[in-house]
Design an enzyme around this catalytic site. Structure first.
Site, PDB file in Angstrom:
ATOM      1  N   CYS A 129       0.844  -1.191   0.173  1.00 58.85           N
ATOM      2  CA  CYS A 129       0.085  -0.055  -0.078  1.00 58.85           C
ATOM      3  C   CYS A 129       0.922   1.309   0.142  1.00 58.85           C
ATOM      4  CB  CYS A 129      -0.923   0.032   1.065  1.00 58.85           C
ATOM      5  SG  CYS A 129      -2.368   0.981   1.100  1.00 58.85           S
ATOM      6  N   ASP A 130       0.205   2.409  -0.178  1.00 55.49           N
ATOM      7  CA  ASP A 130       0.831   3.528  -0.378  1.00 55.49           C
ATOM      8  C   ASP A 130       2.014   4.059   0.523  1.00 55.49           C
ATOM      9  OD1 ASP A 130      -1.160   3.858  -2.107  1.00 55.49           O
ATOM     10  OD2 ASP A 130      -1.881   5.773  -1.557  1.00 55.49           O
ATOM     11  N   LYS A 131       1.891   3.791   1.879  1.00 51.98           N
ATOM     12  CA  LYS A 131       3.097   4.468   2.561  1.00 51.98           C
ATOM     13  C   LYS A 131       4.075   3.220   2.873  1.00 51.98           C
ATOM     14  CE  LYS A 131       0.853   8.112   2.701  1.00 51.98           C
ATOM     15  NZ  LYS A 131      -0.298   7.457   1.708  1.00 51.98           N
ATOM     16  N   SER A 477      -5.068  11.932  -3.201  1.00 54.37           N
ATOM     17  CA  SER A 477      -4.837  10.606  -3.495  1.00 54.37           C
ATOM     18  C   SER A 477      -3.973  10.764  -4.910  1.00 54.37           C
ATOM     19  CB  SER A 477      -5.967   9.950  -3.708  1.00 54.37           C
ATOM     20  OG  SER A 477      -5.887   8.592  -4.467  1.00 54.37           O
TER      21      SER A 477
END
Length: 561
Positions: A129-131, A477
């Site tokens: 995921c993103d982080k 986002s």
């Protein structure tokens, strides 16, 4: 591998395996099934964020097992450990989103602490995921061990009739439903088909952007960042990454030998060429901070101005990451940029070879529709523009991929929190020409710089995506598109000019001139500044309060140390 060679590679693990005084440590290691042969080998850690809280990470345990195989077959002893993840897509638009950027720091800190305490000689980091991606890369740069990053892979697009769908479409459908453009059943149907299984969001959103950037940095094996999560090749690629970490250890290559200034310039160029997420600005600044490499917002301005936008990727374009993979992946983008002299060929990579050497076998002339040529780009300049002006003395960022460098000027509609702005959009109180301002959502003021996809998706879904601009000291986002300005710095919570705006002020956003300003004189600004009072802290204890006390400006990556 001889015993002498193995001992020479145990740069740190010998601290806990050698000598009579380390018998207690060896006793505990033996309790986990390790024998004399295992203890004599280098120790390589495998940090991963396998979790049930997001589809991006549900399969990472399987990949960690593949990394173990690659490490062990190479001649080292693997050690697997977990770190956290949160789901931006699930928490988006809620109070929980405050934790998103904070988790990046926790991920980096936790990987650093385990690798430091357990005296690993090298590291493989696996994220979805993103982080997870920037957090892992920050830890690799901070530790400066031999290290490889593995991306869990993109989700496949969903199908709604004959149309490809992604999470972007669901957020925009919320806005369309609020305006009565689609029924509740239509919204339910979109919701049910948009995310068909494991993997990170499908377009060139933040996870896929950062996977591409990390590959361009040289920290991932070439071509691996675009492989979908569901493909069997992803498992084999992770096994190869485990072997590559051992090879780096054997060659004496460390992460900071790879992530040089030229490597960061390559990563920025790839982000600009693919229309990547504005979050890449924040995250690449943070990774560079950990690597002690001087990168600033000015570098994004300079590189974006010279780099053409060539990859027709969502959210501004037509294709998703799985399409880019079939077309040739990040290596195709980099080969076309290299041939045009727009990336550096000399930086070292985790393969032990340079960027140019890795790209030697890439066919830049292959027939496909996703990646345009440099000579016939989608746009002659990159997808990111840095803005300055009396509203953003330290800078702000706008993504222009898929949109012209249109100038926006309109009256400010001012909200001190995301929820208030979202409710106004849902009530159809926002009109063409408005400039929606969402403030006190910065690194300190949020805290945590919430992403505004719920708001931007609702605006686009109501058909206002090209007619309403938005600016915030928070983030967007990677799925956001349209005239949306984020990372406005200084933020409102520390007295930044965005905190001085009033309803009806005339705001100008001019990407072509790199300008973000309000039509107020310096005297008017000074008068408002003399009367400004900060809002009370939202959180006075716990992780969010701690983060708010430590975090710096978004213009420097919003780092805490």
């Amino acid at each position: 591998m001889t015993q002498a060679t193995a001992m020479n590679m145990k740069h740190r693990s010998s601290d806990i395996t050698e000598g009579p005084e380390r018998a207690p440590a060896r006793a505990m290691l033996r309790a986990m099934g390790l024998g004399d042969d295992d203890l004599s080998r280098p120790f390589i850690g495998i940090a991963h964020s396998a979790s049930d809280v997001t589809p991006c990470n549900i399969h990472l345990g399987k990949l960690a097992h593949a990394a173990r195989e690659g490490i062990r077959s190479s001649g080292a002893t693997p050690f697997e450990f977990g770190t956290i993840t949160v789901s931006d897509g699930i928490s988006m638009g809620t109070e929980g989103m405050h934790a998103s950027l904070v988790s990046r720091e926790v991920i980096a800190d936790s990987i650093e602490l385990v690798a430091f305490a357990e005296r690993f000689d090298a590291l493989v980091a696996i994220g979805g995921c993103d982080k997870n991606l920037p957090g892992s890369a920050m830890a690799l740069a901070r530790l400066n061990l031999p290290g490889v990053f593995v991306y869990g892979g993109t989700i496949m697009p969903g199908k709604y009739g004959q149309r490809d769908m992604s999470i972007q479409d669901v957020f925009e459908a919320v806005g369309a439903h609020a305006k009565g453009l689609i029924s509740r059943q239509d919204l339910r149907d979109v919701e049910a088909c948009a995310c068909p299984g494991e993997g990170s969001c499908a377009g060139m959103f933040t996870a896929n952007t950062m996977a591409s950037a990390i590959e361009a940095l040289g920290l991932s094996l070439p071509g691996h960042s675009s492989i979908p999560a569901v493909e069997g090749l992803k498992t084999e690629a992770t096994r190869q990454a485990g072997a590559a970490a051992y090879d780096m250890l054997e060659r004496g290559i460390r992460v900071r030998d790879i992530v040089t200034r030229e490597a960061f310039e390559n990563a920025i160029a790839v982000v600009c060429a693919t229309g990547g997420s504005t979050n890449a600005v924040l995250h690449l600044l943070a990774i560079a901070h950990e690597a002690h490499v001087p990168i600033s917002l000015d570098d994004f301005t300079r590189i974006s101005a010279r780099t053409p936008y060539i990859a027709d990727m969502k959210p501004g374009g037509r294709y998703v990451m799985a399409d880019l993979n079939r077309a040739g992946g990040v290596p195709l983008v980099m080969k076309r940029l290299l041939q045009a002299g727009l990336v550096h060929g000399g930086p070292m990579t985790v393969t032990g070879r340079t960027v140019a050497e890795n790209l030697e076998g890439v066919d830049a002339n292959m027939e496909q529709a996703v990646v345009h040529t440099v000579g016939q780009p989608l746009s002659p300049t990159g997808g990111l523009v840095i803005l300055h002006g009396n509203l953003a003395p330290e800078g702000a960022v706008i993504k222009v991929a898929g949109h012209q460098l249109r100038r926006y000027q309109g009256r400010a509609r001012v909200f001190d929190q995301e929820e208030a702005a979202f409710n106004a959009v849902q009530r159809q109180e926002i009109r063409e020409g408005d400039i929606v301002v969402i403030r006190y959502e910065g690194p300190k003021g949020g805290p945590g710089m919430r992403e505004m996809l719920a708001v931007t998706g609702a605006i686009v879904g109501q058909g206002l995506g090209d007619e309403v601009a938005l600016l915030t000291d928070g983030r967007f986002s990677g799925a956001t598109h349209g005239p949306m300005v984020g990372h406005v710095a200084p933020e409102a919570a520390v007295g930044g000019p965005i905190g001085l705006l009033q309803e009806g002020d005339i705001v100008t956003i001019d990407p072509a001139q790199g300008l973000l300003e309000v039509q107020l004189t310096e005297e008017e600004m000074s008068d408002r500044r003399s009367r400004w009072q900060p809002l009370p802290d939202r959180y006075t204890s716990g992780a969010l309060a701690k983060y708010a006390k430590l975090v710096g400006s978004a213009s420097e990556g919003a780092v805490t140390g």
